[in-house]
Design a protein around this motif. Structure first.
Motif, mmCIF file in Angstrom:
data_model
loop_
_atom_site.group_PDB
_atom_site.id
_atom_site.type_symbol
_atom_site.label_atom_id
_atom_site.label_comp_id
_atom_site.label_asym_id
_atom_site.label_seq_id
_atom_site.Cartn_x
_atom_site.Cartn_y
_atom_site.Cartn_z
ATOM 1 N N PRO B 105 42.360 43.105 39.152
ATOM 2 C CA PRO B 105 41.965 42.055 40.087
ATOM 3 C C PRO B 105 42.115 42.565 41.518
ATOM 4 O O PRO B 105 43.022 43.334 41.805
ATOM 5 N N GLU B 106 41.251 42.091 42.363
ATOM 6 C CA GLU B 106 41.209 42.723 43.663
ATOM 7 C C GLU B 106 42.226 42.120 44.615
ATOM 8 O O GLU B 106 41.907 41.244 45.414
ATOM 9 N N ALA B 107 43.406 42.643 44.492
ATOM 10 C CA ALA B 107 44.506 42.143 45.317
ATOM 11 C C ALA B 107 44.158 42.241 46.803
ATOM 12 O O ALA B 107 44.443 41.335 47.580
ATOM 13 N N ALA B 108 43.485 43.335 47.150
ATOM 14 C CA ALA B 108 43.177 43.551 48.565
ATOM 15 C C ALA B 108 42.237 42.469 49.086
ATOM 16 O O ALA B 108 42.434 41.931 50.180
ATOM 17 N N ALA B 109 41.228 42.134 48.275
ATOM 18 C CA ALA B 109 40.275 41.103 48.683
ATOM 19 C C ALA B 109 40.988 39.765 48.857
ATOM 20 O O ALA B 109 40.736 39.027 49.802
ATOM 21 N N ILE B 110 41.898 39.474 47.937
ATOM 22 C CA ILE B 110 42.607 38.192 47.985
ATOM 23 C C ILE B 110 43.517 38.137 49.209
ATOM 24 O O ILE B 110 43.637 37.102 49.855
ATOM 25 N N GLU B 111 44.110 39.284 49.534
ATOM 26 C CA GLU B 111 44.968 39.308 50.724
ATOM 27 C C GLU B 111 44.180 39.032 51.995
ATOM 28 O O GLU B 111 44.704 38.497 52.965
ATOM 29 N N ARG B 112 42.898 39.400 51.975
ATOM 30 C CA ARG B 112 42.059 39.190 53.168
ATOM 31 C C ARG B 112 41.531 37.748 53.263
ATOM 32 O O ARG B 112 41.007 37.362 54.293
ATOM 33 N N ALA B 113 41.630 36.997 52.163
ATOM 34 C CA ALA B 113 40.959 35.693 52.100
ATOM 35 C C ALA B 113 41.480 34.710 53.151
ATOM 36 O O ALA B 113 42.680 34.612 53.383
ATOM 37 N N GLU B 114 40.548 34.023 53.791
ATOM 38 C CA GLU B 114 40.904 32.993 54.772
ATOM 39 C C GLU B 114 41.558 31.815 54.057
ATOM 40 O O GLU B 114 41.241 31.530 52.900
ATOM 41 N N ALA B 164 43.838 29.641 34.858
ATOM 42 C CA ALA B 164 43.538 29.080 36.181
ATOM 43 C C ALA B 164 43.633 30.164 37.251
ATOM 44 O O ALA B 164 42.795 30.254 38.141
ATOM 45 N N ARG B 165 44.652 31.006 37.126
ATOM 46 C CA ARG B 165 44.810 32.074 38.123
ATOM 47 C C ARG B 165 43.690 33.095 38.030
ATOM 48 O O ARG B 165 43.193 33.570 39.048
ATOM 49 N N ARG B 166 43.282 33.416 36.793
ATOM 50 C CA ARG B 166 42.174 34.369 36.661
ATOM 51 C C ARG B 166 40.895 33.798 37.255
ATOM 52 O O ARG B 166 40.147 34.487 37.939
ATOM 53 N N LEU B 167 40.658 32.510 37.018
ATOM 54 C CA LEU B 167 39.484 31.854 37.618
ATOM 55 C C LEU B 167 39.547 31.947 39.137
ATOM 56 O O LEU B 167 38.574 32.279 39.806
ATOM 57 N N LEU B 168 40.726 31.636 39.678
ATOM 58 C CA LEU B 168 40.893 31.651 41.128
ATOM 59 C C LEU B 168 40.698 33.054 41.695
ATOM 60 O O LEU B 168 40.008 33.236 42.700
ATOM 61 N N GLN B 169 41.323 34.040 41.039
ATOM 62 C CA GLN B 169 41.182 35.424 41.506
ATOM 63 C C GLN B 169 39.715 35.820 41.544
ATOM 64 O O GLN B 169 39.242 36.404 42.510
ATOM 65 N N ARG B 171 37.038 33.882 41.717
ATOM 66 C CA ARG B 171 36.263 33.160 42.734
ATOM 67 C C ARG B 171 36.587 33.628 44.142
ATOM 68 O O ARG B 171 35.702 33.799 44.974
ATOM 69 N N ILE B 172 37.875 33.810 44.399
ATOM 70 C CA ILE B 172 38.266 34.197 45.752
ATOM 71 C C ILE B 172 37.714 35.585 46.079
ATOM 72 O O ILE B 172 37.088 35.775 47.126
ATOM 73 N N SER B 173 37.909 36.548 45.158
ATOM 74 C CA SER B 173 37.455 37.901 45.500
ATOM 75 C C SER B 173 35.931 37.950 45.583
ATOM 76 O O SER B 173 35.376 38.642 46.430
ATOM 77 N N GLN B 174 35.267 37.153 44.738
ATOM 78 C CA GLN B 174 33.802 37.096 44.799
ATOM 79 C C GLN B 174 33.323 36.592 46.170
ATOM 80 O O GLN B 174 32.445 37.155 46.797
ATOM 81 N N ARG B 175 33.981 35.521 46.644
ATOM 82 C CA ARG B 175 33.592 34.954 47.941
ATOM 83 C C ARG B 175 33.916 35.880 49.092
ATOM 84 O O ARG B 175 33.143 35.981 50.044
#
Lengths: 229, 183
Positions: B105-114, B164-169, B171-175
């Motif tokens: 999972p893209e931890a880096a992308a999630i860390e950048r998320a607004e 739920a967390r996998r769904l969130l990960q 969606r967030i990294s996709q966005r």
């Protein structure tokens, strides 16, 4: 421990919900497996992002005051919201009339009587009954200015082609109300959510960005009396 | 009928959880008016059944009542219909997202998320998943507490939370990726 087992326990491990032995086994696996370590980093990053993004909410002071008032008002009260709704649902016409009449009488400090009412329609179940209520309200209260705010399923009768159970187009009925000065406002958020084009709304109704915000504005800023149908 | 003394005890034990109750109701109903109604209703209901709270921790007990009040109100207000509609739409999109979700999972992308993006993604989760995320991450409930509040076995809490967390990960990294390439 293999990756499959570790993957199954990873979230419980991140939440400190594993017993010591399983937690140690996951920990050992993470030390030797880069792939599972990356998964774990993903979970940790998500949890941190959630903690950052979702600050604890604070209940509005009015809500606290209302609850305390209700609790102290009576011994063991019936739930207020339930009571209010049940009452309005049971006999919408009579209830609405009684409520407006009550408000007219109950506000002696106002020099002018309540002449502004906003009716909130959120369901499509009782459209015919709701419109009858509106008519009764207008008949019983000369000079009343009424605004109907429709959102969620409540908007359906304001879409082109909608008809009542007798096949009469709602558009005609709405037009009659318009001639009596009633305004109809449709929630834009509902349209967006339901992917309904604005051109599908009959021209007698006006679009507002948010039905809820409109209700709040009319009550808070313009002194409208709120009635839920 | 409860005495004044019991009412005071109720207020002392339950009012400190008002913010938590309101937070849960807001995330569940996604509607301020409904959240207010649900919390008020839940407190009055809790007051009536206060006698049935025996030695348990009051917070999960209250949150369970809040959750049920939310579900009932949402159903009554036909928000459930709108929700089902939304879920259908989002699940259509999410199905693809989950399948293509990389093992890492893209931890880096999630860390950048607004912040707003993260909140939007939580709000878009189907109710079943949203409530376990909110209870765990925002209210810090244990699996046992979540199981009691939601009324499912602990094993279900664990798997639902993971999903739920996998769904969130996803969606967030996709966005984040989409927004990142868009600007």
């Amino acid at each position: 421990m293999n990756c499959e087992e570790a993957g199954r326990l990873l979230h419980a491990y991140a939440d400190s919900e594993l017993e010591l032995q399983s937690a140690l086994a996951v920990e050992q696996h993470l030390q030797v497996c880069a792939r599972c370590r990356a998964s774990f980093a993903g979970v940790t990053a998500l949890r941190a992002a959630l903690a950052r993004a979702c600050e604890p909410e604070r209940a509005p002071p009015q809500l606290r005051a209302r609850i305390v008032r209700e609790l102290r008002g009576r011994g063991a009260p019936a739930p207020a919201a339930e009571r209010r709704r049940a009452w309005l649902l049971a006999a919408p016409g009579i209830a609405a009339l009684a409520l407006v009449a009550g408000l007219l009488l109950a506000q002696p400090w106002r020099s002018d009587p309540v002449h502004r009412v906003v009716l909130h329609i959120a369901t499509a179940d009782n459209t015919a009954a709701n419109l009858r209520t509106l008519k009764n309200l207008l008949d019983a209260t000369p000079g009343l200015h009424a605004v109907v705010v429709a959102h969620n399923a409540g908007i359906e009768f304001l879409l082109r082609g909608a008809r009542d159970e007798n096949g009469r187009p709602y558009e005609e009925i709405v037009r009659d109300f318009r001639e009596r000065g009633v305004e109809f406002r449709v929630c834009g958020n509902t349209l967006t959510r339901r992917r309904i084009d604005t051109t599908a709304v009959i021209p007698e109704a006006v679009l507002v960005p948010s039905g809820i915000a409109e209700l709040a504005r009319l009550q808070g800023r313009e002194g409208y009396v709120y009635l839920r149908l | 009928m409860l005495s004044g003394e019991e009412r005071e005890r109720f207020e002392r034990l339950m009012l400190p959880h008002l913010d938590a109750a309101y937070g849960l109701a807001r995330w569940m109903t996604k509607n301020d008016e409904l959240a207010n109604d649900a919390v008020q209703e839940a407190f009055l209901r809790a007051f009536r059944f206060f006698g049935s709270l025996r030695g348990e921790d009051g917070r999960p007990w209250l949150l369970r009542i809040v959750r049920n009040a939310c579900l009932e109100l949402m159903q009554r207000e036909q928000f459930a219909a709108a929700e089902a509609f939304d879920e259908e739409r989002h699940d259509g999109a999410a199905a693809g997202a989950v399948v293509v979700l990389p093992v890492n999972p893209e931890a880096a992308a999630i860390e950048r998320a607004e912040r707003q993006l993260v909140r939007d993604c939580v709000a878009e989760l189907p109710c079943d998943f949203r409530e376990v995320i909110v209870l765990r991450e925002l209210h810090g409930c244990s699996y046992r507490e979540i199981a009691d509040i939601v009324g499912v076995p602990i094993g279900t809490v664990m798997s639902r939370l993971a999903r739920a967390r996998r769904l969130l990960q996803g969606r967030i990294s996709q966005r984040v990726r989409r927004d990142g390439t868009g600007t």
